[in-house]
Design a protein around this motif. Structure first.
Motif, PDB file in Angstrom:
ATOM      1  N   THR A  10       0.832  -1.203   0.000  1.00 56.31           N
ATOM      2  CA  THR A  10       0.000   0.000   0.000  1.00 56.31           C
ATOM      3  C   THR A  10       0.867   1.253   0.000  1.00 56.31           C
ATOM      4  OG1 THR A  10      -1.769  -1.160   1.168  1.00 56.31           O
ATOM      5  CG2 THR A  10      -1.810   1.244   1.251  1.00 56.31           C
ATOM      6  N   SER A  11       1.921   1.245   0.816  1.00 59.02           N
ATOM      7  CA  SER A  11       2.841   2.385   0.863  1.00 59.02           C
ATOM      8  C   SER A  11       3.530   2.587  -0.477  1.00 59.02           C
ATOM      9  CB  SER A  11       3.891   2.193   1.958  1.00 59.02           C
ATOM     10  OG  SER A  11       3.286   2.137   3.218  1.00 59.02           O
ATOM     11  N   SER A  14       1.092   4.133  -2.921  1.00 62.85           N
ATOM     12  CA  SER A  14       0.826   5.565  -2.735  1.00 62.85           C
ATOM     13  C   SER A  14       1.967   6.408  -3.303  1.00 62.85           C
ATOM     14  CB  SER A  14       0.577   5.895  -1.263  1.00 62.85           C
ATOM     15  OG  SER A  14       1.730   5.660  -0.493  1.00 62.85           O
ATOM     16  N   HIS A  17       1.733   6.216  -7.137  1.00 63.79           N
ATOM     17  CA  HIS A  17       0.641   7.067  -7.617  1.00 63.79           C
ATOM     18  C   HIS A  17       1.062   8.542  -7.671  1.00 63.79           C
ATOM     19  CE1 HIS A  17      -3.456   8.397  -8.296  1.00 63.79           C
ATOM     20  NE2 HIS A  17      -3.339   9.222  -7.265  1.00 63.79           N
ATOM     21  N   ALA A  18       1.890   8.972  -6.728  1.00 64.83           N
ATOM     22  CA  ALA A  18       2.295  10.382  -6.657  1.00 64.83           C
ATOM     23  C   ALA A  18       3.413  10.742  -7.635  1.00 64.83           C
ATOM     24  CB  ALA A  18       2.731  10.717  -5.235  1.00 64.83           C
ATOM     25  N   ARG A  83       4.314   4.243   8.779  1.00 64.93           N
ATOM     26  CA  ARG A  83       3.013   3.956   8.162  1.00 64.93           C
ATOM     27  C   ARG A  83       1.960   4.955   8.616  1.00 64.93           C
ATOM     28  NH1 ARG A  83       4.344  -2.120   9.294  1.00 64.93           N
ATOM     29  NH2 ARG A  83       5.298  -2.670   7.304  1.00 64.93           N
ATOM     30  N   ALA A  86       2.584   8.060   6.677  1.00 64.22           N
ATOM     31  CA  ALA A  86       2.221   7.878   5.272  1.00 64.22           C
ATOM     32  C   ALA A  86       0.715   7.673   5.098  1.00 64.22           C
ATOM     33  CB  ALA A  86       2.977   6.690   4.689  1.00 64.22           C
ATOM     34  N   THR A  88      -1.041   4.934   5.869  1.00 61.56           N
ATOM     35  CA  THR A  88      -1.377   3.591   5.395  1.00 61.56           C
ATOM     36  C   THR A  88      -1.692   2.628   6.534  1.00 61.56           C
ATOM     37  OG1 THR A  88       0.949   2.939   5.371  1.00 61.56           O
ATOM     38  CG2 THR A  88       0.059   3.850   3.336  1.00 61.56           C
TER      39      THR A  88
END
Length: 134
Positions: A10-11, A14, A17-18, A83, A86, A88
């Motif tokens: 998940t981290s 993210s 995605h950025a 986490r 972030a 997440t």
């Protein structure tokens, strides 16, 4: 897949995605210094999560010495912190970590009661030798 691996993915997602927006803003000169620092912080936190994930023992490799358990716990706590920063960390996982920290505190408290009052120094401590007499 372990919950830790899922959180790592998940981290990574993210950050992935950025990245296109970061590249675009850097290329066009529209990314503010504050946003650059925020992205740098996200990358540093991701690095912490990846390092903590790599440092966790595999199945059957549970630490046996208290010092090893504390070292592992410290790495896991750093990963939890990263986490949380972030964004997440799930509520269920955070509740699990809270219980884990309480149990760790109990173990450390029991161990502390077994320690002598004064710190134990090794017998071969490096003490300076007295200078030779003239």
């Amino acid at each position: 897949m372990t919950p830790e691996t899922a959180e790592l993915l998940t981290s990574l997602g993210s950050v992935h995605h950025a990245v296109p927006a970061v590249i675009r803003e850097l290329a066009t000169g529209t990314m503010s210094p504050e946003r650059q620092r925020q992205f740098a912080g996200l990358l540093a936190e991701l690095a912490d999560v990846v390092a903590a994930h790599a440092g966790e023992p595999g199945e059957g490799e549970a630490p046996t010495a208290l010092a090893d358990r504390l070292a592992l716990s410290g790495r896991q706590l750093l990963a939890v912190s990263a986490r949380l920063r972030a964004g997440t960390m799930s509520r269920d996982r955070l509740t699990e970590v809270s219980g884990w920290l309480t149990a760790l505190g109990d173990v450390v408290g029991l161990y502390a009661e077994q320690l002598p009052d004064a710190p134990v120094l090794p017998e071969s401590a490096d003490e300076p030798e007295p200078p030779p007499e003239p």
